[in-house]
Motif scaffolding. Structure first.
Motif, PDB file in Angstrom:
ATOM      1  N   ALA A  23      -4.891   0.717  -2.921  1.00 15.48           N
ATOM      2  CA  ALA A  23      -5.171   0.285  -1.538  1.00 15.48           C
ATOM      3  C   ALA A  23      -6.410  -0.598  -1.438  1.00 15.48           C
ATOM      4  O   ALA A  23      -6.413  -1.605  -0.723  1.00 15.48           O
ATOM      5  CB  ALA A  23      -5.326   1.517  -0.639  1.00 15.48           C
ATOM      6  N   MET A  81       0.832  -1.210   0.000  1.00 14.48           N
ATOM      7  CA  MET A  81       0.000   0.000   0.000  1.00 14.48           C
ATOM      8  C   MET A  81       0.863   1.256   0.000  1.00 14.48           C
ATOM      9  O   MET A  81       0.528   2.248  -0.673  1.00 14.48           O
ATOM     10  CB  MET A  81      -0.892   0.016   1.244  1.00 14.48           C
ATOM     11  CG  MET A  81      -2.214  -0.680   1.040  1.00 14.48           C
ATOM     12  SD  MET A  81      -3.195  -0.494   2.542  1.00 14.48           S
ATOM     13  CE  MET A  81      -4.446  -1.726   2.245  1.00 14.48           C
ATOM     14  N   ALA A  82       1.968   1.213   0.750  1.00 18.95           N
ATOM     15  CA  ALA A  82       2.852   2.370   0.808  1.00 18.95           C
ATOM     16  C   ALA A  82       3.520   2.614  -0.541  1.00 18.95           C
ATOM     17  O   ALA A  82       3.877   3.740  -0.877  1.00 18.95           O
ATOM     18  CB  ALA A  82       3.919   2.163   1.882  1.00 18.95           C
ATOM     19  N   PRO A 124      -0.270   3.609  -3.322  1.00 19.69           N
ATOM     20  CA  PRO A 124      -1.432   4.004  -2.503  1.00 19.69           C
ATOM     21  C   PRO A 124      -2.749   3.939  -3.252  1.00 19.69           C
ATOM     22  O   PRO A 124      -3.788   3.669  -2.649  1.00 19.69           O
ATOM     23  CB  PRO A 124      -1.098   5.444  -2.096  1.00 19.69           C
ATOM     24  CG  PRO A 124       0.372   5.570  -2.270  1.00 19.69           C
ATOM     25  CD  PRO A 124       0.736   4.672  -3.410  1.00 19.69           C
ATOM     26  N   GLU A 125      -2.716   4.149  -4.584  1.00 19.00           N
ATOM     27  CA  GLU A 125      -3.987   4.164  -5.313  1.00 19.00           C
ATOM     28  C   GLU A 125      -4.587   2.761  -5.479  1.00 19.00           C
ATOM     29  O   GLU A 125      -5.731   2.611  -5.881  1.00 19.00           O
ATOM     30  CB  GLU A 125      -3.793   4.827  -6.692  1.00 19.00           C
ATOM     31  CG  GLU A 125      -2.975   4.043  -7.692  1.00 19.00           C
ATOM     32  CD  GLU A 125      -1.485   4.334  -7.572  1.00 19.00           C
ATOM     33  OE1 GLU A 125      -0.752   4.030  -8.522  1.00 19.00           O
ATOM     34  OE2 GLU A 125      -1.037   4.860  -6.527  1.00 19.00           O
TER      35      GLU A 125
END
Lengths: 73, 73, 73, 73, 73
Positions: free
Chosen positions: D44, D37-38, D41-42
């Motif tokens: 997630a 996710m880091a 992020p899009e």
């Protein structure tokens, strides 16, 4: 009620346990060597030599597990 | 039917178990130090000092496993 | 033939086993925090707070292993 | 000489062992998801869905360990 | 005082232990293959072939654990 009917020799268990570490270890050495070869192909010869050295010391621990079975019988 | 003929001392098993963690741990410290030295060769001295420090604490746990065998005999 | 002369309390073994996971876990959290601090030094405060939080939950499992020894005695 | 006074049920040990793998596994899935996710992020939402899927299959193995205790009692 | 009422077959424990390594191993091979495919999508075919090869050797060790139960019964 029957008493436990367990047969077998603990030395076989001992050898089995003795292969856990070296089994993972030898594979770790070989796997990291493959990874290193892919990064520096021109070093392949030296990497293989170092791998054999590392495997030799690791493998010896497991083979001694077989000897220990006879030693402590 | 024969009763189990298992001989040996659980203290030896205890020391064996006591070396699992430190055995992996000391190797982990040394391995990561080698990796770090290759990345920052000019820090080699400090890295080796920190490695010795980390190994000392880790190794002590396994050596105490040998002492524990006599302590709880 | 002598019968086995094994002494000791399984609760001590239980606590020993209960520290395997948390022992690796707390070290993993601390190790990753050190790694993260080196990558983002300005986040050091927040990283340390999160580390303490993660360690608290992990450490509790091992400490409960000590309590369990009295609970199931 | 006293005979061993060990009490307890091996089924509890069985469930304890059954949680080793899934306990590490679920944490591995969640940890890698946080890492992913880091990086993206899009993504997630999709990552969390895949994580839940992976955790479901992993968690089931440990829960079956509880059932197995009754099954083999 | 009651004597221990432990029932069950050690061969089932043996098979359980035999699946620890291959269980992690097969997942490691598959996981690394997914990682490699994401890095080099055009190599997907070859990567899958190598994965199947690696899984075959790893899986065999666990399946032999089932055979060993009958072999040493």
């Amino acid at each position: 009620m029957i008493l436990a009917e367990v047969a077998g020799n603990l030395n076989a268990v001992g050898y089995g346990i003795a292969t856990i570490g070296p089994g993972i270890g030898v594979a770790f050495v070989a796997g990291k060597t493959v990874e290193a070869m892919a990064r520096q192909p021109e070093m392949a010869g030296q990497l293989r030599t170092t791998m054999i050295l590392g495997i030799a010391f690791t493998e010896a621990l497991a083979l001694l597990g077989l000897v220990a079975g006879f030693l402590f019988s």
